[in-house]
Write a protein that holds these residues in place. Structure first.
Motif, PDB file in Angstrom:
ATOM      1  N   ASP A 105       0.841  -1.190   0.000  1.00 50.72           N
ATOM      2  CA  ASP A 105       0.000   0.000   0.000  1.00 50.72           C
ATOM      3  C   ASP A 105       0.884   1.250   0.000  1.00 50.72           C
ATOM      4  O   ASP A 105       2.101   1.182   0.135  1.00 50.72           O
ATOM      5  CB  ASP A 105      -0.967  -0.002   1.180  1.00 50.72           C
ATOM      6  CG  ASP A 105      -0.258  -0.070   2.521  1.00 50.72           C
ATOM      7  OD1 ASP A 105       0.947  -0.309   2.532  1.00 50.72           O
ATOM      8  OD2 ASP A 105      -0.934   0.122   3.540  1.00 50.72           O
ATOM      9  N   GLU A 106       0.266   2.412  -0.147  1.00 50.03           N
ATOM     10  CA  GLU A 106       1.018   3.660  -0.292  1.00 50.03           C
ATOM     11  C   GLU A 106       1.814   3.998   0.969  1.00 50.03           C
ATOM     12  O   GLU A 106       2.962   4.460   0.883  1.00 50.03           O
ATOM     13  CB  GLU A 106       0.055   4.797  -0.616  1.00 50.03           C
ATOM     14  CG  GLU A 106      -0.553   4.676  -1.990  1.00 50.03           C
ATOM     15  CD  GLU A 106      -1.490   5.829  -2.297  1.00 50.03           C
ATOM     16  OE1 GLU A 106      -1.334   6.917  -1.709  1.00 50.03           O
ATOM     17  OE2 GLU A 106      -2.380   5.634  -3.132  1.00 50.03           O
ATOM     18  N   GLU A 107       1.248   3.772   2.134  1.00 52.58           N
ATOM     19  CA  GLU A 107       1.953   4.081   3.382  1.00 52.58           C
ATOM     20  C   GLU A 107       3.202   3.227   3.539  1.00 52.58           C
ATOM     21  O   GLU A 107       4.269   3.721   3.917  1.00 52.58           O
ATOM     22  CB  GLU A 107       1.018   3.870   4.573  1.00 52.58           C
ATOM     23  CG  GLU A 107      -0.154   4.818   4.604  1.00 52.58           C
ATOM     24  CD  GLU A 107      -1.126   4.486   5.708  1.00 52.58           C
ATOM     25  OE1 GLU A 107      -0.834   3.574   6.526  1.00 52.58           O
ATOM     26  OE2 GLU A 107      -2.181   5.129   5.761  1.00 52.58           O
ATOM     27  N   GLU A 108       3.074   1.943   3.243  1.00 53.10           N
ATOM     28  CA  GLU A 108       4.219   1.038   3.342  1.00 53.10           C
ATOM     29  C   GLU A 108       5.279   1.408   2.319  1.00 53.10           C
ATOM     30  O   GLU A 108       6.479   1.356   2.604  1.00 53.10           O
ATOM     31  CB  GLU A 108       3.757  -0.410   3.142  1.00 53.10           C
ATOM     32  CG  GLU A 108       4.848  -1.437   3.281  1.00 53.10           C
ATOM     33  CD  GLU A 108       5.348  -1.595   4.698  1.00 53.10           C
ATOM     34  OE1 GLU A 108       6.473  -2.128   4.860  1.00 53.10           O
ATOM     35  OE2 GLU A 108       4.654  -1.205   5.642  1.00 53.10           O
ATOM     36  N   ALA A 109       4.870   1.803   1.108  1.00 46.39           N
ATOM     37  CA  ALA A 109       5.824   2.201   0.073  1.00 46.39           C
ATOM     38  C   ALA A 109       6.589   3.447   0.505  1.00 46.39           C
ATOM     39  O   ALA A 109       7.818   3.532   0.315  1.00 46.39           O
ATOM     40  CB  ALA A 109       5.095   2.458  -1.239  1.00 46.39           C
ATOM     41  N   LYS A 110       5.895   4.424   1.097  1.00 45.93           N
ATOM     42  CA  LYS A 110       6.563   5.644   1.577  1.00 45.93           C
ATOM     43  C   LYS A 110       7.544   5.315   2.696  1.00 45.93           C
ATOM     44  O   LYS A 110       8.657   5.842   2.744  1.00 45.93           O
ATOM     45  CB  LYS A 110       5.522   6.646   2.062  1.00 45.93           C
ATOM     46  CG  LYS A 110       4.747   7.287   0.944  1.00 45.93           C
ATOM     47  CD  LYS A 110       3.697   8.242   1.487  1.00 45.93           C
ATOM     48  CE  LYS A 110       2.854   8.799   0.360  1.00 45.93           C
ATOM     49  NZ  LYS A 110       1.778   9.674   0.855  1.00 45.93           N
TER      50      LYS A 110
END
Length: 119
Positions: A105-110
């Protein structure tokens, strides 16, 4: 498997008959003719099954191709409901928790990007 067994049985019986008719050892004819008929029946059934499967796959592909076509009625930019449901099913696919492959997900990628920059 059943047609192959039937083919082998018919071939074995025919082999015994030929062996008795030629006044030779029936067991030799029993095994050779039975094995040959079993192989021929097996190849015929596997070939027929493959042909049937290929036809069904072609019909399945054509059905989905036609279902995904843009209709001439109404807005040309609309996609059929079946194609939308297929796309939503593909994008919303959830893997089980025990699977080593998970969606990022986007949070994990960031968070991972920040960790790489810090390293």
């Amino acid at each position: 498997m059943t047609p192959t067994t039937y083919g082998a049985t018919v071939g074995a019986r025919a082999g015994v008959g030929v062996g008795l008719y030629k006044r030779q050892i029936p067991f030799t004819w029993f095994t050779s003719t039975g094995a040959n008929c079993a192989i021929a029946t097996c190849c015929f059934c596997i070939g027929t099954g493959i042909n049937f499967g290929a036809r069904m796959l072609k019909e399945y592909g054509l059905h989905h191709l036609l279902a995904g076509q843009v209709s001439n009625e109404g807005d040309k930019a609309t996609i059929s409901a079946s194609k939308q449901s297929l796309l939503s099913a593909l994008y919303n696919f959830e893997l089980p928790g025990w699977s080593p492959i998970q969606k990022l997900d986007e949070e994990e990628a960031k968070r991972r990007l920040v960790e790489r920059e810090n390293q």
